[in-house]
Design a protein around this motif. Sequence first.
Motif, PDB file in Angstrom:
ATOM      1  N   ALA A 175       0.836  -1.200   0.000  1.00 33.79           N
ATOM      2  CA  ALA A 175       0.000   0.000   0.000  1.00 33.79           C
ATOM      3  C   ALA A 175       0.872   1.252   0.000  1.00 33.79           C
ATOM      4  CB  ALA A 175      -0.933  -0.007   1.207  1.00 33.79           C
ATOM      5  N   HIS A 176       1.948   1.230   0.778  1.00 34.85           N
ATOM      6  CA  HIS A 176       2.864   2.375   0.800  1.00 34.85           C
ATOM      7  C   HIS A 176       3.537   2.548  -0.555  1.00 34.85           C
ATOM      8  CE1 HIS A 176       2.650   3.779   4.902  1.00 34.85           C
ATOM      9  NE2 HIS A 176       2.819   2.551   5.387  1.00 34.85           N
ATOM     10  N   ARG A 177       3.977   1.443  -1.164  1.00 30.48           N
ATOM     11  CA  ARG A 177       4.614   1.535  -2.478  1.00 30.48           C
ATOM     12  C   ARG A 177       3.648   2.062  -3.528  1.00 30.48           C
ATOM     13  NH1 ARG A 177       7.449  -3.257  -0.837  1.00 30.48           N
ATOM     14  NH2 ARG A 177       5.801  -4.578  -1.687  1.00 30.48           N
ATOM     15  N   GLY A 178       2.374   1.725  -3.381  1.00 29.67           N
ATOM     16  CA  GLY A 178       1.369   2.189  -4.328  1.00 29.67           C
ATOM     17  C   GLY A 178       0.778   3.534  -3.970  1.00 29.67           C
ATOM     18  N   ASN A 179       1.375   4.176  -2.946  1.00 27.48           N
ATOM     19  CA  ASN A 179       0.918   5.496  -2.495  1.00 27.48           C
ATOM     20  C   ASN A 179      -0.554   5.473  -2.072  1.00 27.48           C
ATOM     21  OD1 ASN A 179       1.549   8.171  -1.885  1.00 27.48           O
ATOM     22  ND2 ASN A 179       0.728   8.931  -3.837  1.00 27.48           N
ATOM     23  N   GLN A 180      -0.986   4.356  -1.503  1.00 25.37           N
ATOM     24  CA  GLN A 180      -2.348   4.218  -0.983  1.00 25.37           C
ATOM     25  C   GLN A 180      -2.310   4.508   0.518  1.00 25.37           C
ATOM     26  OE1 GLN A 180      -2.770   0.153  -2.491  1.00 25.37           O
ATOM     27  NE2 GLN A 180      -4.413   0.873  -3.820  1.00 25.37           N
ATOM     28  N   LYS A 181      -2.234   5.772   0.850  1.00 30.31           N
ATOM     29  CA  LYS A 181      -1.994   6.187   2.231  1.00 30.31           C
ATOM     30  C   LYS A 181      -3.124   5.782   3.169  1.00 30.31           C
ATOM     31  CE  LYS A 181       0.937  10.103   0.960  1.00 30.31           C
ATOM     32  NZ  LYS A 181       1.145  11.576   1.065  1.00 30.31           N
ATOM     33  N   LYS A 182      -4.368   5.974   2.749  1.00 27.38           N
ATOM     34  CA  LYS A 182      -5.497   5.646   3.622  1.00 27.38           C
ATOM     35  C   LYS A 182      -5.562   4.146   3.892  1.00 27.38           C
ATOM     36  CE  LYS A 182      -8.459   9.590   2.485  1.00 27.38           C
ATOM     37  NZ  LYS A 182      -9.807  10.021   1.988  1.00 27.38           N
ATOM     38  N   ALA A 183      -5.322   3.359   2.857  1.00 29.85           N
ATOM     39  CA  ALA A 183      -5.332   1.905   3.034  1.00 29.85           C
ATOM     40  C   ALA A 183      -4.225   1.477   3.975  1.00 29.85           C
ATOM     41  CB  ALA A 183      -5.177   1.210   1.685  1.00 29.85           C
ATOM     42  N   ALA A 184      -3.028   2.074   3.811  1.00 25.47           N
ATOM     43  CA  ALA A 184      -1.899   1.740   4.670  1.00 25.47           C
ATOM     44  C   ALA A 184      -2.188   2.130   6.120  1.00 25.47           C
ATOM     45  CB  ALA A 184      -0.638   2.447   4.171  1.00 25.47           C
ATOM     46  N   GLU A 185      -2.749   3.324   6.319  1.00 21.38           N
ATOM     47  CA  GLU A 185      -3.068   3.776   7.671  1.00 21.38           C
ATOM     48  C   GLU A 185      -4.088   2.861   8.332  1.00 21.38           C
ATOM     49  OE1 GLU A 185      -4.356   7.763   7.238  1.00 21.38           O
ATOM     50  OE2 GLU A 185      -2.347   8.565   6.826  1.00 21.38           O
ATOM     51  N   PHE A 186      -5.100   2.453   7.573  1.00 23.33           N
ATOM     52  CA  PHE A 186      -6.121   1.565   8.119  1.00 23.33           C
ATOM     53  C   PHE A 186      -5.503   0.223   8.528  1.00 23.33           C
ATOM     54  CE2 PHE A 186      -9.177  -1.904   7.240  1.00 23.33           C
ATOM     55  CZ  PHE A 186     -10.068  -1.654   8.276  1.00 23.33           C
ATOM     56  N   MET A 187      -4.677  -0.345   7.661  1.00 24.05           N
ATOM     57  CA  MET A 187      -4.074  -1.635   7.964  1.00 24.05           C
ATOM     58  C   MET A 187      -3.090  -1.539   9.123  1.00 24.05           C
ATOM     59  SD  MET A 187      -3.646  -3.610   4.291  1.00 24.05           S
ATOM     60  CE  MET A 187      -2.883  -2.249   3.392  1.00 24.05           C
ATOM     61  N   GLU A 188      -2.424  -0.397   9.265  1.00 23.93           N
ATOM     62  CA  GLU A 188      -1.515  -0.222  10.395  1.00 23.93           C
ATOM     63  C   GLU A 188      -2.290  -0.171  11.710  1.00 23.93           C
ATOM     64  OE1 GLU A 188       0.570   3.253   9.176  1.00 23.93           O
ATOM     65  OE2 GLU A 188       2.123   2.148   8.069  1.00 23.93           O
TER      66      GLU A 188
END
Length: 239
Positions: free
Chosen positions: A214-227
């Motif tokens: 998600a971080h590599r794909g610049n999907q910030k909201k998805a990354a934040e949710f998964m974190e």
Amino acid sequence: MAALTFGIAFTIPVVRTSPKSHQLRRARISCIGWDPEGLFGQPQTGHIARNEFKRRLERDAEAREAFEQHVREEKARRQALRQSRIPPDTPAELIEYFLDTEAQEMEFEIARLRRRLDQEFFSHLQVELGQLRFAVSKTEDVEDRVIELEALQKALLEGTEAYDKMQTELVKAKENLAKILTSKDVKASLLEMVENNELNRSLLTLLDENIANAHRGNQKKAAEFMEKVRGAMLKYITV
């Protein structure tokens, strides 16, 4: 939401060993005044001390760059080697193929050739071992071959078992992660998985891979949710 991904990793005994390179951690200076082990001696001041510190930083940077270059070259070498290797067709040839495979490449080859490592293959390996063990004339070459084949048999049996187990665990982990990420009540889903003993390292590894993607794909909201999901998961899992 980023697409779910997963990978395989396992450890097996080596057949033909070679010295293993130790994994190095990248040195990072975060505070030049922090030296609890006294590695740099007493604090120094002045022009000479500043120059010495600068030289140390330059040496560290050069060493880090040399190491990273070595890693890149080794990765490229392994990739080229994998592409150049063509697995043979018969069990007898496949035995020699594995015997000639570098120790660190065994896991990759077992995963790639898992379907070929079937009952027919292991039966052929066992027959050859039996013939050698009961040979009338046991030369040094015969004894060496027995030791070699026994080590290979052990490595392949344990490797395929580990691969199959990991495959099963990761398939289940993929299902559970999808369930968590689409749940309206993440906490309730996690508690249910705790009761079913389904929160494990495989699930956490899979989640970490998806966070990285998600971080590599610049999907910030998805990354934040998964974190956030990861933080909640760590309350219930021991890693």
